[in-house]
Write an enzyme that holds these catalytic residues in place. Structure first.
Site, PDB file in Angstrom:
ATOM      1  N   TYR A 199      -0.632  17.508  29.935  1.00  0.00           N
ATOM      2  CA  TYR A 199      -1.040  17.682  31.325  1.00  0.00           C
ATOM      3  C   TYR A 199      -1.349  16.325  31.919  1.00  0.00           C
ATOM      4  CZ  TYR A 199      -3.610  19.197  35.466  1.00  0.00           C
ATOM      5  OH  TYR A 199      -4.030  19.383  36.753  1.00  0.00           O
ATOM      6  N   ASP A 233      -1.357   7.572  29.539  1.00  0.00           N
ATOM      7  CA  ASP A 233      -2.297   8.305  30.393  1.00  0.00           C
ATOM      8  C   ASP A 233      -3.654   8.289  29.701  1.00  0.00           C
ATOM      9  OD1 ASP A 233      -3.867  10.143  31.711  1.00  0.00           O
ATOM     10  OD2 ASP A 233      -2.292  11.650  31.908  1.00  0.00           O
ATOM     11  N   LYS A 281     -11.658   9.595  35.803  1.00  0.00           N
ATOM     12  CA  LYS A 281     -12.913  10.050  35.213  1.00  0.00           C
ATOM     13  C   LYS A 281     -13.936   8.919  35.070  1.00  0.00           C
ATOM     14  CE  LYS A 281     -10.613  13.984  33.087  1.00  0.00           C
ATOM     15  NZ  LYS A 281     -11.055  15.061  33.972  1.00  0.00           N
TER      16      LYS A 281
END
Length: 446
Positions: A143, A235, A264
């Protein structure tokens, strides 16, 4: 526990928000999610006053916990009080970029954006613009945010969108391969290498139960990209500044990606994303290059202050020692519990991440399995049973986890991620008492 107010809020939300939420994962809790009121340290208090040990930590951004240290809070307030935003550059975004470039091995230059999704969207566009190619290799089941280029399912021969709303033609430019399968990656390059702009991969599958790479897998991807002139994009939206400390997962695995996406923690709990990498590549973004990228709120001063001061605090204090130590205690304690009560299950994680994966099979003798979380160690008796791909994780007992286990933990005051796939996170606000309480709850729920 009483959830009357959360139920009322959910009723209201259903009338004005699709599914009653603003992000799909929040609706995974049945019959409805508890609504948060506030946080304290490593704890969450919901709208009905119920207190939980919180291992979700905002799905990862809250490295320091819910109570921010004074130096972090004061910098956030100072920048907020100076004015909401300007549409002009500020000194704090330069300082933040300088800090990241000093500590992350592969990063020479950055572009700040507003979410992890925006970071991966921009990184894939950058790879295509830089290489003049179209195709992106991704891992099956991975994802990378709400990115039209990565919401794709299938394999090297046949693939299509994984959601409504994406034209099938888009998916033709994305090639999903299984994580931890070097042969499949090699096949993809043999068939399409001249048109592969990049491989986009998490260092650890962190949105799919936490799956470590097998020995040599990332080195294979690095070599393939070098051989075919493609970019390697890591990522690190989840692992960045959590796995491997300030050097991120790339320092832990000793891999030098061409481009890294962040989110984040780099924003200290505020909306953020970033794309970092070699200056030659990142400078292809406009206005210095030809790859368009822009955003009104990019480099927002309050977010930049929160992110920079969070990382400075981590650098100057024992943050990583504290969170990683508690993470090890959790994983070791969970290993002992599942050896006794659920020997087929797999404990996963590293540093300050952890997860119990409800795998369906295990070795006959579990006395000598990894104690600190699955590391894909070939000498471990569990090696052949540990999930190695997104499909492996999807095949575990997800309904049992969601319908039986998660509610049992919640009723004991332990708040876990909303489904079997999302990671769980330790923060600086957690204590050894929180760990002991959590392990006791696991023992009871299992």
């Amino acid at each position: 526990m009483n959830h009357e107010r959360s139920g009322d809020l959910y009723d209201r939300a259903l009338s004005v928000l699709p599914g009653g939420v603003n992000s799909s994962v929040r609706a995974a809790i049945e019959p409805y999610p508890p609504f948060a009121d506030h946080g304290e340290g490593g704890h969450l208090i919901d709208a009905d006053g119920n207190r939980y040990v919180d291992w979700v930590m905002g799905l990862g951004p809250l490295l320091l916990g819910h109570d921010l240290p004074e130096q972090v809070q004061s910098e956030i307030q100072r920048h907020a009080s100076a004015g909401p935003m300007y549409g002009m550059p500020t000194e704090i975004e330069v300082e933040h970029a300088e800090f990241v470039a000093r500590h992350v091995p592969s990063v020479e230059m950055l572009r700040f954006v507003n979410s992890g999704t925006e970071a991966t969207v921009s990184a894939t566009r950058l790879a295509r613009g830089y290489t003049g190619r179209n195709k992106i290799v991704v891992m099956q089941g991975s994802y990378h945010g709400a990115n039209d280029s990565t919401l794709v399912e299938g394999d090297v021969d046949e693939r299509g969108p994984s959601t409504a709303g994406i034209p099938a033609e888009f998916a033709e430019h994305t090639i999903p391969v299984p994580f931890n399968d070097p042969e499949a990656a090699t096949e993809a390059f043999e068939k399409h290498g001249d048109d592969i702009a990049a491989v986009l991969v998490e260092p650890i599958l962190a949105n799919k139960g936490i799956v470590h790479p097998v020995d040599g897998y990332h080195e294979t991807l690095r070599d393939l990209c070098d051989d075919y002139g493609s970019l390697l994009i890591w990522d690190e939206v989840i692992t960045g500044f959590r796995v491997g400390g300030l050097g991120c997962a790339q320092s832990k695995f000793d891999i030098d990606p061409d481009v890294t996406t962040f989110g984040k923690i780099i924003g200290g709990g505020f909306p953020v994303g970033a794309i970092g990498g070699k200056s030659e590549i990142i400078s292809q973004f406009t206005p210095s290059g030809d790859v368009f990228q822009a955003g009104t709120f990019s480099g927002h001063p309050v977010t930049m202050a929160a992110g920079l001061e969070t990382l400075r605090f981590a650098a100057e204090n024992d943050v990583y020692e504290h969170v990683n130590s508690l993470g090890e205690k959790l994983r070791s304690g969970l290993t002992e519990i599942v050896r006794e009560q659920a020997p087929a299950y797999t404990v996963a994680g590293t540093d300050s991440m952890f997860k119990l994966i409800f795998t369906r099979e295990g070795p006959a003798d579990v006395s000598d399995t990894c104690s600190g979380g699955c590391q894909q160690d070939e000498s471990c008796p569990r090696f052949d049973y540990c999930p190695k791909t997104g499909a492996d994780v999807a095949a575990v007992e997800t309904d049992r986890w969601r319908r039986r286990f998660w509610p049992a933990m919640k009723e004991q005051g332990i708040f876990l991620s909303q489904n079997q796939f999302e990671s769980q996170f330790v923060s600086y606000g957690h204590t050894e008492e929180d760990v002991e309480e959590t392990l006791a709850a696991y023992r009871e729920a299992l």
